[in-house]
Write a protein that holds these residues in place. Structure first.
Motif, PDB file in Angstrom:
ATOM      1  N   HIS A 158       0.814  -1.216   0.000  1.00  0.00           N
ATOM      2  CA  HIS A 158       0.000   0.000   0.000  1.00  0.00           C
ATOM      3  C   HIS A 158       0.853   1.274   0.000  1.00  0.00           C
ATOM      4  CE1 HIS A 158      -3.628  -2.355   0.576  1.00  0.00           C
ATOM      5  NE2 HIS A 158      -3.074  -2.961   1.628  1.00  0.00           N
ATOM      6  N   ASN A 159       2.148   1.142  -0.240  1.00  0.00           N
ATOM      7  CA  ASN A 159       3.039   2.302  -0.309  1.00  0.00           C
ATOM      8  C   ASN A 159       2.916   2.926  -1.696  1.00  0.00           C
ATOM      9  OD1 ASN A 159       5.074   4.196  -0.241  1.00  0.00           O
ATOM     10  ND2 ASN A 159       6.721   2.751   0.187  1.00  0.00           N
ATOM     11  N   SER A 160       2.335   4.115  -1.772  1.00  0.00           N
ATOM     12  CA  SER A 160       2.080   4.754  -3.069  1.00  0.00           C
ATOM     13  C   SER A 160       3.368   5.088  -3.816  1.00  0.00           C
ATOM     14  CB  SER A 160       1.253   6.028  -2.875  1.00  0.00           C
ATOM     15  OG  SER A 160       1.937   6.949  -2.029  1.00  0.00           O
ATOM     16  N   GLY A 161       4.487   5.177  -3.099  1.00  0.00           N
ATOM     17  CA  GLY A 161       5.758   5.491  -3.749  1.00  0.00           C
ATOM     18  C   GLY A 161       6.421   4.293  -4.383  1.00  0.00           C
ATOM     19  N   THR A 162       5.932   3.094  -4.082  1.00  0.00           N
ATOM     20  CA  THR A 162       6.548   1.881  -4.635  1.00  0.00           C
ATOM     21  C   THR A 162       5.467   0.973  -5.230  1.00  0.00           C
ATOM     22  OG1 THR A 162       6.478   0.880  -2.413  1.00  0.00           O
ATOM     23  CG2 THR A 162       8.513   1.986  -3.058  1.00  0.00           C
ATOM     24  N   LEU A 163       5.138  -0.133  -4.564  1.00  0.00           N
ATOM     25  CA  LEU A 163       4.176  -1.073  -5.117  1.00  0.00           C
ATOM     26  C   LEU A 163       2.770  -0.499  -5.189  1.00  0.00           C
ATOM     27  CD1 LEU A 163       5.163  -4.488  -3.450  1.00  0.00           C
ATOM     28  CD2 LEU A 163       5.846  -3.584  -5.675  1.00  0.00           C
TER      29      LEU A 163
END
Length: 456
Positions: free
Chosen positions: A262-267
């Motif tokens: 759920h990390n918008s900067g990665t996955l």
């Protein structure tokens, strides 16, 4: 025919001479070889023909050290700053540092333990004189053929994607460069964002990750697999390396998906179906490959700490990778389990682990931790303006010769870059050189009385 025979004789004579040097001090031979390669590479990269705007002496030295130690940390953009000549020099240095050390390690195994095993028998102890120059030349040839074959296969597969994208010659060069860098576990890329634009490609990701995983297994494991083909028939070292590689890869894959989903900067910024493939690459690349398909600086703190552990462990012994090595990590775990179960000696797969291997494993881990702790402390003291976690990540990446960075490499001072170069150099040859030194038998007539020491 006479010229061919003369060249063969010359190479055999050189290898025999090298054998005599190894008899006295293998670590010194290894360190000297690497220092000479770094010095020569620095001079070549410093030439005006190697770069478009010219490299400083420190930039050339750092780049050469990173290439020879197959790390991938950079202070210049490889694709845009280096010319074709400079990129070619870089690729030669990568091969000499990756494949070259793999060959060196294979020969050292022969010289210290006798020739490679045949059939189901383990390596047999033999005097140095029994290993002929012909045997050593055969090992060199086997390593070279194996590596070149895998690199060419990887090049052909990557060319299916990149040749239509860029044209024949540029696409072929990009394919060969990345295939060679992947097999040698060097994180150099000709794209400024590494492989982020190919984050979910169904061919690029499996090919690149497959190359650096195979390159990281180690020559003895690959030979064992080639000869026996069945896991049950492999020797204990191969079984520990393969099982440890699988456990670390699958475990890290699950944890990366858990931490980054759920990390918008990665996955979190990818479609749900694309996330598992991207997470797989992120999970296996810290094992000294160094390519990144996600923004490393945007990773959550649990993932960052996980990557540090994976970079410290590294991949297989006598491979193109670095770190303390998977087999060392597995031996330490087995010894710890044996201690907790009050058993006198660790065992796995119905085989006991030799006591000498346990001592070597703990020596490698302790000395690596001490050196890494001191170097990271100096980095933090020298750069109070930078985040400590970024500096620690840089230190672990340099020691594991990984090449991943949270974007602070170019912000380091000259002293900081010197510490990073020292970590890359020692991280590449240190554990192997220490293992060589400890593997040589030392007999003593003096035996002390055994006594108990309270521990814990």
């Amino acid at each position: 025919m006479n010229r061919w025979a003369s060249n063969l004789y010359t190479r055999a004579a050189l290898l025999v001479g090298l054998r005599q040097l190894w008899r006295y001090n293998p670590p010194a031979v290894l360190a000297t070889r690497y220092l000479m390669l770094i010095a020569l590479g620095s001079l070549l990269l410093w030439l005006p023909v190697s770069s478009r705007d010219g490299l400083t002496a420190l930039q050339a030295l750092f780049t050469a050290c990173s290439a020879v130690t197959v790390t991938g940390l950079t202070v210049v953009d490889t694709g845009s700053e280096l010319t074709f000549f400079g990129q070619s020099v870089l690729l030669v240095l990568i091969h000499l540092g990756g494949l070259g050390l793999m060959t060196f390690a294979a020969l050292a195994v022969m010289l210290l333990s006798g020739r490679f095993n045949s059939g189901d028998q383990p390596l047999r102890r033999a005097p140095l004189e029994r290993v002929s120059a012909g045997d050593m030349l055969a090992v060199v040839r086997q390593v070279a053929v194996l590596a070149i074959s895998l690199e060419l296969v990887g090049t052909a597969l990557l060319a299916l994607v990149w040749v239509p994208e860029m044209g024949f010659w540029q696409g072929l060069w990009f394919s060969f460069f990345h295939a060679a860098a992947a097999f040698n576990n060097a994180g150099f890329s000709l794209w400024s964002d590494s492989l982020m634009q190919w984050v979910d490609h169904p061919l690029v990701t499996p090919v690149i990750s497959g190359l650096f995983i195979v390159g990281g297994l180690g020559f003895t494991v690959l030979v064992d697999l080639w000869r026996h083909r069945r896991f049950a028939s492999l020797n204990l070292h191969s079984k520990l390396t393969l099982s440890g590689t699988a456990i670390l890869a699958l475990g890290a894959w699950i944890l990366v998906m858990l931490f980054e989903w759920h990390n918008s900067g990665t996955l979190g910024g990818l479609d749900g179906a694309r996330r598992p493939l991207a997470a797989w690459f992120t999970a296996v690349t810290p094992r000294t490959a160094g390519f990144n398909n996600l923004d490393t600086a945007a990773l959550t703190m649990p993932t960052t700490l996980l990557l540090m552990l994976l970079m410290f462990v590294g991949a297989g012994s006598n491979s193109t990778a670095s770190g303390i090595k998977v087999s060392t990590f597995m031996v330490v775990l087995l010894a710890t389990r044996a201690c907790l179960r009050d058993r006198p000696q660790p065992s796995a797969f119905h085989r006991r682990v030799a006591s000498a291997a346990v001592f070597r494993a703990f020596s490698v881990v302790v000395l690596s931790l001490l050196m890494l702790s001191l170097a990271n402390l100096l980095l933090v003291v020298l750069h109070p303006q930078l985040q400590p976690v970024d500096l620690l990540f840089e230190g672990f990446s340099a020691f594991g010769t990984v090449g991943l960075s949270r974007g602070v490499t170019t912000e380091l001072s000259a002293a900081g870059q010197g510490i990073v170069m020292m970590l890359m150099f020692v991280g590449r040859i240190g554990p192997l050189a220490l293992a060589f030194a400890l593997a040589r038998p030392r007999r003593t007539r003096l035996r002390y009385v055994e006594d108990e020491v309270q521990v814990g």
